[in-house]
Write an enzyme that holds these catalytic residues in place. Structure first.
Site, short mmCIF file in Angstrom:
data_model
loop_
_atom_site.label_atom_id
_atom_site.label_comp_id
_atom_site.label_asym_id
_atom_site.label_seq_id
_atom_site.Cartn_x
_atom_site.Cartn_y
_atom_site.Cartn_z
N ASN A 145 -11.18 2.57 3.70
CA ASN A 145 -10.87 2.54 2.27
C ASN A 145 -11.86 1.70 1.47
OD1 ASN A 145 -8.97 3.33 0.12
ND2 ASN A 145 -8.70 1.13 -0.08
N TRP A 185 -16.58 12.32 -11.37
CA TRP A 185 -15.68 11.95 -10.28
C TRP A 185 -15.01 13.17 -9.66
CZ3 TRP A 185 -10.57 13.27 -10.85
CH2 TRP A 185 -10.12 13.54 -12.16
N TRP A 196 -21.74 12.49 -18.49
CA TRP A 196 -22.18 12.75 -17.12
C TRP A 196 -23.45 13.60 -17.12
CZ3 TRP A 196 -19.39 9.83 -14.02
CH2 TRP A 196 -18.03 9.61 -14.29
N TRP A 216 1.71 1.77 -3.50
CA TRP A 216 0.60 2.39 -4.24
C TRP A 216 0.63 3.90 -4.05
CZ3 TRP A 216 -2.86 1.95 -7.88
CH2 TRP A 216 -3.29 0.70 -8.31
N GLU A 257 0.84 -1.21 0.00
CA GLU A 257 0.00 0.00 0.00
C GLU A 257 0.87 1.26 0.00
OE1 GLU A 257 -3.39 -0.01 -0.36
OE2 GLU A 257 -2.92 -2.13 -0.73
N TRP A 316 -10.01 8.22 -6.98
CA TRP A 316 -11.25 8.54 -7.69
C TRP A 316 -11.21 8.08 -9.14
CZ3 TRP A 316 -16.00 9.75 -6.30
CH2 TRP A 316 -16.20 10.08 -4.96
#
Length: 478
Positions: A353, A371, A315, A287, A284, A394
């Site tokens: 998360n 988003w 959208w 990441w 992580e 996102w």
């Protein structure tokens, strides 16, 4: 001759394992620690309200820690380059030292500052303190950045170097820095309170009940994670109904902990951990650094999708979705797991998360709201709001970023609750009006049951809104 260094604190608000501080203590007779409030340099992503609350309390703790070691934290406001130039003249500084940040706007600002100081004959030096590897260290052939996480993670493991964090210095050779304005001239002293970071309403009360910003609080959270959660982290991290995550994300963002300190706590040798939960956590951290690489090489990501075909995604219009966006922000969508997550965010400045993915999927796919609207709300309300991580998260959930979940992967909040909150404990905590109902009952609530519990009707039907999202995706599929 006495050598003087200005030590510029930014998002490295710690005294242990702080390379710029260590260098200053080893090389200079006098040290001027300074924090410069310069939010305009981060425009249009100036820190949100939750981040500002955290920063206020973190600066108080940093100031106290410096004072205990013989130094004062000088607090200033204004363009960082102007402030540092003025202070360098005032103190006849030989050097200005800082730890690197990686957002493109700040990289460019720091480049200009380093150039201006160097031209005046002042040493300007920066250090790696916030990452395990610099963004330019792990690259593909021909120095191209990785765009997919798995090969990036494999490369990080291959090139791993043991970490050896350093302890905080016992003494810091500070000097009296009182009575200076942002240009380094004599004036009334500024305080942390003068920065006006704390919101003028009672929202911070909930944050204060959940968090203790600062280096000591971070060390307590790290110790608790290592003692209580890391062994089961690989599985428990997906369960919002239990304490399975580290909650260290704000500490990493504000620099109360370095990644090296975390790795060392997980594996005393500083090597990659062998235990599955600890290794999953280091993944992580990777990441987090991968997200920073993406932002470094594409500064437009906070507003524009990495996969450019999504620029044409149909959208809903802002006029059409305004009410639904507000309902999502306030945790009254009528979808229990979504509402629980959004209420946790508002009350604590943090969200689990797994639930972040669920609420993001609901906003972008079930509600067809861009988003970017969700990213801006998280930026305002998360204590761990980080531009690279927020953007990457996102875009991943919306299906338009690097390593993104396929667009047709639409999280079903009811199935997610059944799998990861099977006793509805998380939902009951944040939506107390739903106590007594199991996850299957929650999924089948009729309007009469909702009215009896003063719980709103669902904004959308999950099945039909899923079909609508897939139809929208078909319009840009090719």
């Amino acid at each position: 001759m006495t050598d003087t260094a200005i030590l510029w604190f930014r998002r490295d608000l710690r005294l242990a394992d702080n390379p710029a501080l260590d260098f200053a203590c080893a090389r200079f007779d006098r040290i001027v620690p300074v924090y410069i409030h310069d939010p305009d340099s981060q425009a249009p992503w100036q820190p949100g309200a939750a981040s500002r609350w955290w920063l206020h309390h973190a600066l108080l703790k940093l100031s106290a820690g410096l004072s205990e070691r013989g130094a004062e934290l000088l607090v200033q406001q204004g363009p960082a380059g102007d402030v540092l130039g003025g202070l360098a003249g005032r103190f006849k500084a030989d050097a200005v030292l800082w730890n690197r940040l990686y957002e493109p706007a700040l990289v460019e600002r720091d480049r200009r500052i380093k150039q201006a100081l160097t031209q005046r004959g002042i040493e300007a030096r920066s250090f790696r303190a916030a990452v395990l590897f610099e963004p330019w260290e792990l690259t593909r052939d021909e120095d191209r950045p990785y765009r997919v996480f798995t090969p990036y993670w494999k490369r990080m493991q291959k090139d791993w170097r043991p970490v050896r964090p350093r302890s905080a210095p016992d003494r810091i050779a500070g000097i009296d820095s009182s009575g200076l304005d942002e240009r380094g001239q004599s004036s009334g002293r500024q305080s942390i309170a003068d920065l006006g970071l704390v919101p003028e309403h009672d929202w911070p009360d909930g944050l204060a009940a959940c968090w203790q910003p600062g280096e000591a609080g971070a060390q307590r959270r790290l110790a608790a994670f290592c003692d209580e959660s890391v062994e089961r982290y690989d599985d428990a991290r997906n369960r919002p109904d239990c304490q399975g995550t580290s909650r260290l994300s704000p500490d990493l963002h504000f620099g109360h902990l370095s990644p090296g300190q975390i790795v060392h706590a997980l594996e005393a040798s500083g090597e990659l951990p062998g235990q599955a939960g600890a290794l999953a956590f280091v993944r992580e951290l990777a990441w987090r650094e991968f997200s920073g690489v993406l932002l470094q090489h594409d500064p437009e990501l906070p507003e524009h999708p990495l996969q450019t075909r999504f620029e044409a995604f149909p959208w809903r219009s802002a006029d059409d979705y305004a009410d639904d966006l507000e309902a999502w922000q306030q945790g009254r969508t009528g979808i229990p797991l979504v509402d629980a997550g959004m209420r946790e965010l508002w009350q604590t400045g943090w969200m689990h998360n797994r639930v972040r993915m669920v609420v993001a999927s609901f906003l972008t796919k079930n509600l067809l709201i861009p988003w970017q609207e969700g990213a801006r709300w998280f930026w305002e309300t998360l204590v761990d709001a980080d531009l690279a991580n927020n953007t990457q998260g996102w875009q991943w959930t919306a299906g338009c970023g690097a390593d993104a979940a396929p667009y047709f992967r639409i999280f079903n909040p009811e199935l997610q609750a059944e799998k990861f909150d099977p006793q509805a404990a998380y939902i009951h905590r944040w939506c107390p009006e739903l106590k007594g109902l199991g996850v299957k009952q929650l999924a089948k609530m009729d309007q009469e049951m909702r009215d009896a519990r003063a719980y709103p009707r669902s904004l959308v039907d999950l099945k039909s809104s899923r079909r609508r999202a897939l139809e929208a995706f078909e319009t840009i599929k090719n």
